[in-house]
Design a protein around this motif. Structure first.
Motif, PDB file in Angstrom:
ATOM      1  N   ILE A  82       0.843  -1.209   0.000  1.00 55.61           N
ATOM      2  CA  ILE A  82       0.000   0.000   0.000  1.00 55.61           C
ATOM      3  C   ILE A  82       0.870   1.247   0.000  1.00 55.61           C
ATOM      4  O   ILE A  82       0.601   2.233  -0.704  1.00 55.61           O
ATOM      5  CB  ILE A  82      -0.935  -0.025   1.228  1.00 55.61           C
ATOM      6  N   LEU A  83       1.964   1.234   0.820  1.00 53.73           N
ATOM      7  CA  LEU A  83       2.861   2.395   0.866  1.00 53.73           C
ATOM      8  C   LEU A  83       3.512   2.637  -0.501  1.00 53.73           C
ATOM      9  O   LEU A  83       3.596   3.799  -0.968  1.00 53.73           O
ATOM     10  CB  LEU A  83       3.923   2.147   1.938  1.00 53.73           C
ATOM     11  N   MET A  84       3.962   1.558  -1.170  1.00 54.39           N
ATOM     12  CA  MET A  84       4.619   1.715  -2.473  1.00 54.39           C
ATOM     13  C   MET A  84       3.617   2.146  -3.524  1.00 54.39           C
ATOM     14  O   MET A  84       3.938   2.979  -4.410  1.00 54.39           O
ATOM     15  CB  MET A  84       5.282   0.396  -2.876  1.00 54.39           C
ATOM     16  N   ASN A  85       2.387   1.661  -3.470  1.00 52.50           N
ATOM     17  CA  ASN A  85       1.371   2.029  -4.459  1.00 52.50           C
ATOM     18  C   ASN A  85       1.005   3.505  -4.326  1.00 52.50           C
ATOM     19  O   ASN A  85       0.805   4.211  -5.320  1.00 52.50           O
ATOM     20  CB  ASN A  85       0.145   1.147  -4.284  1.00 52.50           C
ATOM     21  N   GLU A  89       1.433   6.517  -7.136  1.00 47.90           N
ATOM     22  CA  GLU A  89       0.386   7.452  -7.524  1.00 47.90           C
ATOM     23  C   GLU A  89       0.847   8.901  -7.396  1.00 47.90           C
ATOM     24  O   GLU A  89       0.533   9.755  -8.214  1.00 47.90           O
ATOM     25  CB  GLU A  89      -0.862   7.238  -6.668  1.00 47.90           C
ATOM     26  N   ASN A  90       1.648   9.183  -6.331  1.00 49.17           N
ATOM     27  CA  ASN A  90       2.091  10.549  -6.064  1.00 49.17           C
ATOM     28  C   ASN A  90       3.340  10.920  -6.839  1.00 49.17           C
ATOM     29  O   ASN A  90       3.791  12.075  -6.801  1.00 49.17           O
ATOM     30  CB  ASN A  90       2.360  10.744  -4.572  1.00 49.17           C
ATOM     31  N   GLY A  91       3.931   9.953  -7.526  1.00 43.85           N
ATOM     32  CA  GLY A  91       5.151  10.223  -8.285  1.00 43.85           C
ATOM     33  C   GLY A  91       6.375  10.369  -7.426  1.00 43.85           C
ATOM     34  O   GLY A  91       7.388  10.956  -7.856  1.00 43.85           O
ATOM     35  N   THR A  92       6.329   9.882  -6.207  1.00 43.91           N
ATOM     36  CA  THR A  92       7.484   9.995  -5.292  1.00 43.91           C
ATOM     37  C   THR A  92       8.178   8.661  -5.110  1.00 43.91           C
ATOM     38  O   THR A  92       8.910   8.458  -4.147  1.00 43.91           O
ATOM     39  CB  THR A  92       7.012  10.505  -3.924  1.00 43.91           C
ATOM     40  N   LEU A  93       7.967   7.759  -6.038  1.00 46.94           N
ATOM     41  CA  LEU A  93       8.503   6.410  -5.882  1.00 46.94           C
ATOM     42  C   LEU A  93      10.031   6.423  -5.859  1.00 46.94           C
ATOM     43  O   LEU A  93      10.648   5.626  -5.140  1.00 46.94           O
ATOM     44  CB  LEU A  93       8.003   5.529  -7.024  1.00 46.94           C
ATOM     45  N   ASP A  97      13.254  10.843   0.064  1.00 46.81           N
ATOM     46  CA  ASP A  97      12.502  10.571   1.291  1.00 46.81           C
ATOM     47  C   ASP A  97      11.896   9.178   1.271  1.00 46.81           C
ATOM     48  O   ASP A  97      11.929   8.455   2.274  1.00 46.81           O
ATOM     49  CB  ASP A  97      11.390  11.614   1.471  1.00 46.81           C
ATOM     50  N   PHE A  98      11.339   8.803   0.132  1.00 46.09           N
ATOM     51  CA  PHE A  98      10.748   7.467   0.026  1.00 46.09           C
ATOM     52  C   PHE A  98      11.817   6.390   0.161  1.00 46.09           C
ATOM     53  O   PHE A  98      11.592   5.337   0.750  1.00 46.09           O
ATOM     54  CB  PHE A  98       9.988   7.341  -1.290  1.00 46.09           C
ATOM     55  N   ASP A  99      12.985   6.674  -0.413  1.00 47.50           N
ATOM     56  CA  ASP A  99      14.083   5.713  -0.345  1.00 47.50           C
ATOM     57  C   ASP A  99      14.505   5.487   1.095  1.00 47.50           C
ATOM     58  O   ASP A  99      14.750   4.348   1.522  1.00 47.50           O
ATOM     59  CB  ASP A  99      15.262   6.237  -1.182  1.00 47.50           C
ATOM     60  N   VAL A 100      14.570   6.561   1.872  1.00 49.66           N
ATOM     61  CA  VAL A 100      14.927   6.418   3.295  1.00 49.66           C
ATOM     62  C   VAL A 100      13.873   5.596   4.048  1.00 49.66           C
ATOM     63  O   VAL A 100      14.186   4.711   4.851  1.00 49.66           O
ATOM     64  CB  VAL A 100      15.105   7.800   3.941  1.00 49.66           C
ATOM     65  N   THR A 101      12.594   5.910   3.764  1.00 47.74           N
ATOM     66  CA  THR A 101      11.502   5.197   4.439  1.00 47.74           C
ATOM     67  C   THR A 101      11.530   3.714   4.117  1.00 47.74           C
ATOM     68  O   THR A 101      11.420   2.863   5.005  1.00 47.74           O
ATOM     69  CB  THR A 101      10.153   5.797   4.039  1.00 47.74           C
ATOM     70  N   MET A 102      11.719   3.388   2.810  1.00 47.93           N
ATOM     71  CA  MET A 102      11.717   1.975   2.415  1.00 47.93           C
ATOM     72  C   MET A 102      12.924   1.248   2.982  1.00 47.93           C
ATOM     73  O   MET A 102      12.837   0.060   3.352  1.00 47.93           O
ATOM     74  CB  MET A 102      11.707   1.873   0.892  1.00 47.93           C
TER      75      MET A 102
END
Length: 555
Positions: A82-85, A89-93, A97-102
Motif C-alpha cells: 500500500i505504501l509503495m502504491n 500514484e504521487n510520483g514519489t517512488l 525521502d521514500f528511499d529512506v523510508t523503504m
C-alpha cells in the motif's frame, strides 16, 4: 470449594463441599481422598494453576503460533505494498525521502523489494540478490512456478518430478487484487512469502520476506516455557508454602481458640494484630469469649442462687412439716387435759367452789403452757428461716444480765435457790442486746428448773464472766444431776427432753435450747454445755472488739 483426587480416573477434581448430614462413612478404596490442610490445598491449587498455564501455553504455541506468524508477515507485506502504491500514484517512488523510508522498513521487517517498469528495467530495488528477485518477477508474470504436490515431504522429495527450484506451497489474493504466495526454495530447503502485482503506474512490484522455520521456533519457545515454568513452579511452591503458613497461622490460632472456648476456657485470647478479615474475626472472637464468660458466670450465679433458693424452700417446707408435726404432738397432752376438765365442768362434776377453782386452774395453766410453747416455736421458726435481723451495738453485758436478774430472781427465790454473780465491773460487747437476753433467759430458766441440792447442800446458780482475747465467755452453772452423755448432743434439738416427766411438771416445751442454738448460730458465736461434778454449766461467748469490714460483710 475443596480439592479431591479421584483414584478411579486419576484426575484432580475441584468440587463444592456439600453440607454433611447423617453419620460419616469410613473411607473406602477408590473413593476421593480429601485434603484437609488449607496450607497444602493452597499449594496444590497454585501448582495446578501453574501447570495448567504451562500446558495451555504449549498448546497455544503448537496450534496458533504458526498461523499468527504467517498472518503477521502477510499483513506486513500488504502494508508495504500500500505504501509503495501510494508513492507510485504521487510520483514519489524514486524520491530520496521514500528511499529512506523503504530502507528502514526493509531493514526492520526483513523485506526485499523490487519494482520493474513496463520496459523490464529496474525502477528501484531493496534486495541483496537482485538476480533472483528479477527471476521471481518474470516467473510470476509468465506463471512458470508449479504448485507443490500434496505428498511432498522435506525428508523425501521424490514426489517432485521436475528439477525446478521454486514451488508454490500456498497462494491467496489480497483485498487489492495482488497475489500472495508461500514459496518453497528447494536449493536452500527454505520457504519465503512474496506479494507481487502491478502498481498504479503499471510497473511490477515484488515484495519478498523469508519465513523462519516456525516448527523449530515453536520447539524452542516450548522448551523455554517449560524451563521457565518449572522454575516458576518451584519458586512459586516455596512462596505459596510460606504464604500459606503465614495465612493459616492465624487461622490455626483461631481454631485453637475455638476449641478452648468449646471446653469453656475463656482465658484464651487471639493475640494477632492483623488488620485484615482474620484479625477482625479474632477480635470478634475475643469479644464473644468475654461475653460468653460473663454470661456463663451470670448463669452460674443465677443457677447457684436458684439452687440455694430451692434448697431453702425445701428446708422451709421440711421445717414447716416438722413444726406442724411437733406442735401437734406437743399440744396433744394439754389439749386433752383442757378438754377433760372442761367436760368435767360441763357435766357438773365440780359443784363446790373449791372443785371449780381446781378445774379452771388446770385449764388456765395448760392454756398458758400452750401459749408459751406456741410463742417459742414461732420465735424459733423465725430464727431458723433467717427472718430476724441482727442489730449490732456496743453495750454492757454485765448490766444487761443484772437488770434481768432483778425481775427474774423471784423465780429462784421461790425455790430457795441462791444466785451468785461476783462480776460487777462492766464488760462491753458487740452484739444484739435482745438476742443476748433471749439466750441468757433460756439458760437461766433452764438452770432454775433443774437446780437441785446435793445432800444437805444448797441449791446454787452461779453466773460467771470469763474474759478472753477479744471475747467474753458467760456461764450459767446450776447444782444438780449431770446430763447423760448420750443426751449431750441432742439437747439442742427441738422438743428433745432428757426427763420428760420433770419437763412436763414445770411446763417446759423442749424448745428453749433450740432457740439458743438458732440465736448463737445467727450471731456466729460459740456456745455449749459442760457436765461438772456437782452440776451442769451452759455457756456462750460474745465479741468484745469492734467488728472489722470482713465481719460486717459476713454478717
Amino acid at each position: 470449594m475443596k480439592l479431591y483426587w479421584d483414584c478411579m480416573s486419576g484426575k484432580l477434581l475441584l468440587k463444592r463441599r456439600q453440607k454433611e448430614s447423617g453419620p460419616k462413612k469410613p473411607a473406602q478404596k477408590g473413593h476421593r481422598i480429601r485434603f484437609t490442610s488449607l496450607r497444602y490445598e493452597l499449594t496444590l491449587l497454585f501448582f495446578v494453576l501453574m501447570a495448567g498455564t504451562i500446558v495451555v501455553l504449549v498448546l497455544m504455541n503448537n496450534f496458533f503460533l504458526g498461523r499468527y506468524y504467517i498472518s503477521q508477515r502477510r499483513r506486513t507485506l500488504e502494508q508495504t505494498y500500500i505504501l509503495m502504491n501510494e508513492a507510485a500514484e504521487n510520483g514519489t517512488l524514486g524520491s530520496d525521502d521514500f528511499d529512506v523510508t523503504m530502507s528502514k522498513i526493509c531493514s526492520s521487517d526483513n523485506l526485499s523489494c523490487i519494482v520493474v517498469g513496463e520496459d523490464s528495467k529496474k525502477v528501484l530495488s531493496y534486495a541483496a540478490d537482485e538476480t533472483q528477485m528479477f527471476r521471481r518477477v518474470y516467473d510470476n508474470i509468465f506463471g512458470v512456478t508449479q504448485e507443490l504436490p500434496d505428498n511432498y515431504s522435506d525428508s523425501d522429495d521424490t514426489a517432485i518430478g521436475s528439477n525446478n527450484r521454486y514451488y508454490i506451497v500456498q497462494t491467496s489474493t489480497t483485498p487489492f487484487g495482488q497475489r500472495e504466495q508461500i514459496i518453497l526454495d528447494r536449493m536452500t530447503n527454505s520457504r519465503f512469502m512474496e506479494l507481487w502485482g502491478q502498481l498504479s503506474d503499471n510497473s511490477y512490484c515484488l515484495i519478498h520476506t523469508p519465513l523462519e522455520s516456525i516448527q523449530n521456533e515453536t520447539k524452542i519457545a516450548n522448551r523455554f516455557i517449560f524451563y521457565v515454568g518449572i522454575s516458576a513452579i518451584l519458586i512459586g511452591l516455596a512462596v505459596s508454602m510460606y504464604l500459606g503458613k503465614r495465612i493459616t497461622r492465624p487461622i490455626h490460632e483461631l481454631s485453637d481458640l475455638a476449641k478452648r472456648m468449646q471446653q469453656l476456657d475463656f482465658s484464651a485470647r487471639y493475640e494477632g494484630d492483623d488488620l485484615d478479615e482474620v484479625g477482625t474475626l479474632g477480635k470478634s472472637m475475643n469479644e464473644m469469649s468475654t461475653t460468653l464468660e460473663t454470661t456463663i458466670s451470670e448463669l452460674k450465679t443465677a443457677n447457684n442462687e436458684l439452687k440455694r433458693d430451692l434448697e431453702q424452700k425445701e428446708k422451709k417446707e421440711q421445717m414447716q412439716q416438722e413444726f406442724i408435726s411437733n406442735v401437734t404432738h406437743e399440744l396433744k397432752t394439754p389439749i386433752a387435759l383442757i378438754q377433760g376438765y372442761a367436760e368435767g365442768l360441763q357435766d357438773g362434776m365440780a359443784d363446790d367452789p373449791e372443785s371449780r377453782d381446781l378445774y379452771t386452774g388446770v385449764i388456765v395453766d395448760e392454756a398458758g403452757k400452750m401459749n408459751k410453747m406456741v410463742q417459742q416455736l414461732l420465735s424459733l421458726m423465725h430464727l431458723e428461716f433467717g427472718e430476724v435481723e441482727v442489730d449490732f451495738e456496743r453495750f454492757n453485758v454485765v448490766e444487761l444480765i443484772s437488770d434481768y436478774l432483778k425481775s427474774a430472781g423471784k423465780l429462784a427465790d421461790e425455790k430457795n435457790i441462791q444466785i451468785r454473780k461476783p462480776q460487777e465491773e462492766p464488760i462491753y460487747v458487740w452484739s444484739d442486746p435482745f438476742m443476748v437476753q433471749e439466750v441468757f433467759q433460756n439458760y437461766f430458766t433452764n438452770a432454775v428448773n433443774h437446780c437441785e441440792s446435793e445432800g444437805a447442800g444448797e441449791k446454787v446458780i452461779d453466773i460467771r464472766f470469763e474474759e478472753k482475747d477479744n471475747c467474753v465467755r458467760i456461764s450459767v452453772f446450776n447444782t444438780g444431776k449431770p446430763i447423760p452423755e448420750e443426751s449431750i448432743d441432742r439437747i439442742w434439738d427441738k422438743f428433745y427432753k432428757v426427763d420428760k416427766a420433770r419437763t412436763r411438771a414445770y411446763g417446759g416445751s423442749g424448745v428453749g435450747l433450740s432457740i439458743v442454738k438458732a440465736v448463737m448460730e445467727l450471731l456466729h458465736q460459740d456456745y455449749g454445755v459442760i457436765n461438772d461434778d456437782n452440776g451442769v454449766t451452759f455457756w456462750f461467748e460474745l465479741e468484745t472488739k469492734a467488728l472489722d469490714s470482713s465481719d460486717i460483710k459476713k454478717e
